[in-house]
Design a protein around this motif. Structure first.
Motif, short mmCIF file in Angstrom:
data_model
loop_
_atom_site.label_atom_id
_atom_site.label_comp_id
_atom_site.label_asym_id
_atom_site.label_seq_id
_atom_site.Cartn_x
_atom_site.Cartn_y
_atom_site.Cartn_z
N GLU A 1 0.82 -1.21 0.00
CA GLU A 1 0.00 0.00 0.00
C GLU A 1 0.86 1.27 0.00
OE1 GLU A 1 -3.31 0.48 -0.18
OE2 GLU A 1 -3.41 -1.64 -0.68
N LYS A 2 1.95 1.23 0.81
CA LYS A 2 2.85 2.41 0.86
C LYS A 2 3.51 2.66 -0.49
CE LYS A 2 3.96 2.13 5.76
NZ LYS A 2 5.03 1.91 6.74
N GLU A 3 3.90 1.59 -1.16
CA GLU A 3 4.52 1.76 -2.47
C GLU A 3 3.53 2.36 -3.47
OE1 GLU A 3 5.97 -2.05 -3.56
OE2 GLU A 3 7.67 -2.02 -2.17
N LYS A 4 2.27 1.93 -3.38
CA LYS A 4 1.25 2.52 -4.27
C LYS A 4 1.09 4.01 -3.99
CE LYS A 4 -1.51 -1.69 -4.93
NZ LYS A 4 -2.85 -2.29 -4.70
N ARG A 5 1.02 4.35 -2.70
CA ARG A 5 0.85 5.77 -2.35
C ARG A 5 2.07 6.60 -2.74
NH1 ARG A 5 -1.88 4.33 3.46
NH2 ARG A 5 -3.97 3.86 2.66
N ALA A 6 3.25 6.00 -2.58
CA ALA A 6 4.46 6.72 -2.99
C ALA A 6 4.45 6.96 -4.50
CB ALA A 6 5.69 5.91 -2.57
N ALA A 7 4.00 5.96 -5.27
CA ALA A 7 3.91 6.14 -6.73
C ALA A 7 2.91 7.24 -7.08
CB ALA A 7 3.51 4.82 -7.39
N GLU A 8 1.77 7.22 -6.37
CA GLU A 8 0.78 8.30 -6.61
C GLU A 8 1.36 9.66 -6.28
OE1 GLU A 8 -2.54 7.23 -4.24
OE2 GLU A 8 -3.22 5.61 -5.56
N LEU A 9 2.14 9.72 -5.19
CA LEU A 9 2.75 11.00 -4.81
C LEU A 9 3.74 11.48 -5.86
CD1 LEU A 9 3.04 13.19 -2.68
CD2 LEU A 9 4.80 11.80 -1.57
N ILE A 10 4.52 10.57 -6.43
CA ILE A 10 5.47 10.94 -7.49
C ILE A 10 4.72 11.51 -8.70
CG2 ILE A 10 7.12 10.03 -9.16
CD1 ILE A 10 7.97 8.01 -6.96
N ILE A 11 3.62 10.85 -9.09
CA ILE A 11 2.82 11.34 -10.23
C ILE A 11 2.27 12.73 -9.93
CG2 ILE A 11 0.75 10.94 -11.60
CD1 ILE A 11 1.29 7.90 -11.20
N ALA A 12 1.76 12.91 -8.70
CA ALA A 12 1.20 14.22 -8.33
C ALA A 12 2.27 15.29 -8.36
CB ALA A 12 0.56 14.13 -6.94
N ASN A 13 3.49 14.96 -7.91
CA ASN A 13 4.57 15.95 -7.93
C ASN A 13 4.95 16.34 -9.36
OD1 ASN A 13 4.84 16.22 -5.16
ND2 ASN A 13 6.19 14.44 -4.99
N LYS A 14 4.94 15.35 -10.26
CA LYS A 14 5.22 15.65 -11.67
C LYS A 14 4.16 16.59 -12.24
CE LYS A 14 7.79 11.43 -12.76
NZ LYS A 14 7.82 10.19 -13.60
N GLU A 15 2.88 16.31 -11.92
CA GLU A 15 1.81 17.19 -12.39
C GLU A 15 1.99 18.60 -11.83
OE1 GLU A 15 -1.78 15.33 -11.24
OE2 GLU A 15 -1.66 13.73 -12.73
N LEU A 16 2.37 18.69 -10.55
CA LEU A 16 2.59 20.01 -9.94
C LEU A 16 3.73 20.75 -10.63
CD1 LEU A 16 1.99 22.06 -7.73
CD2 LEU A 16 3.53 20.80 -6.22
N ALA A 17 4.83 20.03 -10.94
CA ALA A 17 5.96 20.67 -11.62
C ALA A 17 5.54 21.18 -12.99
CB ALA A 17 7.11 19.67 -11.76
N PHE A 18 4.70 20.39 -13.70
CA PHE A 18 4.23 20.85 -15.02
C PHE A 18 3.36 22.11 -14.90
CE2 PHE A 18 0.90 20.80 -18.27
CZ PHE A 18 1.70 20.89 -19.40
N GLN A 19 2.49 22.12 -13.88
CA GLN A 19 1.64 23.30 -13.69
C GLN A 19 2.48 24.53 -13.33
OE1 GLN A 19 -1.23 22.19 -10.77
NE2 GLN A 19 -2.38 20.86 -12.15
N ASN A 20 3.50 24.34 -12.49
CA ASN A 20 4.38 25.48 -12.14
C ASN A 20 5.10 26.02 -13.37
OD1 ASN A 20 3.71 25.38 -9.44
ND2 ASN A 20 5.31 23.91 -8.93
N GLN A 21 5.52 25.09 -14.26
CA GLN A 21 6.18 25.54 -15.49
C GLN A 21 5.23 26.35 -16.37
OE1 GLN A 21 7.77 22.31 -17.76
NE2 GLN A 21 8.92 23.61 -19.17
N GLU A 22 3.96 25.89 -16.46
CA GLU A 22 2.97 26.64 -17.24
C GLU A 22 2.75 28.03 -16.64
OE1 GLU A 22 1.38 25.88 -20.07
OE2 GLU A 22 2.76 24.22 -20.20
N LYS A 23 2.70 28.11 -15.31
CA LYS A 23 2.49 29.42 -14.67
C LYS A 23 3.67 30.34 -14.90
CE LYS A 23 -0.58 27.59 -11.12
NZ LYS A 23 -0.74 27.27 -9.72
#
Length: 293
Positions: A23-45
């Protein structure tokens, strides 16, 4: 019998531990994906902020061009005042001076037309900036929602890490890194709020500039109205009297003196209007200084 029970309990405990790690590995993977999405949004801003800086530079350049044209208009008015003074001494050169005045009025009309076009372009740019500001607000809301979801997941992950703290030292290190990442995320959110406040301030200054531009255009129209109405009558009087003086029927010194008096009165009217026009331009410039102070 007791050893068998302990062994079965240990097997169940290991299965539960394996499930929790999965379960922790799944959540860590989800967190990595969310961080990538956040980095993309920051680049757009950042791209949108760069576009906003370029638009502001273009606006500053347009304002400088308008100030240059206003300075040229002041110089042209000073030349007009000098020409009026010369007309008092040289009535014979009045026709040439009138042609020059007509040319200057034509130039002023061209500049007024250019100013109208520039204002339309500025209005278009303002609409684009408002659209980008709305997009930025929507993006910030989405980011806030995602941050809330990440915080909930982080709390769940922290609870699971506390249960397994005595068994897995590496999980403690990952939790610490996750806390550092969340602090950096909060810091980035604070920077975004500051940029939003700066954007609101810039929009307020832009609205003030637009109001002054409207007032400036009205002032130009009033100046054109004053020039076309208050200058025409004295010039017509001077032209009529000059034609009368050229006529051989005016031989009496009294008639000649009377005609010269009329010419002088018309010239004084022109001088009075010139002073009024200079004061009007000065007041209009002072209003601009107050707006852009």
């Amino acid at each position: 019998m007791g050893k068998i029970l302990k062994k079965e309990a240990l097997i169940l405990l290991n299965k539960e531990l394996a499930f929790q790690n999965l379960e922790k590995e799944k959540r860590a993977a989800e967190l990595i994906i969310a961080n990538k999405e956040l980095a993309f949004q920051n680049q757009e801003k950042e791209k949108r902020a760069a576009e906003l800086i370029i638009a502001n530079k273009e606006l500053v350049f347009q304002n400088l061009e308008k100030e240059k044209r206003a300075a040229e208009l002041i110089i042209a008015n000073k030349e007009l005042a000098f020409q009026n003074q010369e007309k008092e001494n040289r009535a014979s050169e009045l026709i040439i001076a009138n042609k020059e005045l007509a040319f200057q009025n034509l130039e002023k009309e061209k500049r007024a037309a250019e100013l109208i076009i520039a204002n339309k372009e500025l209005a278009f740019q303002n609409d684009e900036k408002e659209k980008r500001a709305n997009e930025l607000i929507i993006a910030n809301r989405e980011l806030a929602f995602q941050n809330q979801e990440k915080e909930e997941r982080a709390r769940e992950l922290d609870l699971a890490n506390k249960r397994l703290a005595f068994k897995n030292q590496e999980r403690r290190i990952q939790t610490a890194e996750l806390n550092i990442a969340n602090r950096e995320l909060l810091l980035q959110n604070g920077e975004k709020e500051k940029r939003s406040a700066e954007l609101i301030t810039a929009n307020l200054e832009l609205k003030r500039a637009q109001e002054y531009q409207k007032e400036y255009i009205n002032g130009l129209e009033e100046m054109m109205f004053m020039t076309s109405h208050k200058v025409r009558q004295p010039i017509a009087n001077i032209l009529g009297l000059s034609y009368l003086l050229n006529d051989q029927s005016v031989n009496s010194p009294d008639e000649l003196k009377e005609s010269l008096d009329y010419i002088k009165q018309s010239a004084l009217s022109l001088d009075t209007f010139t002073k009024e026009l200079t004061l009007f331009i000065f007041n209009l410039g002072e209003k601009g200084k107050i707006v852009f102070k």
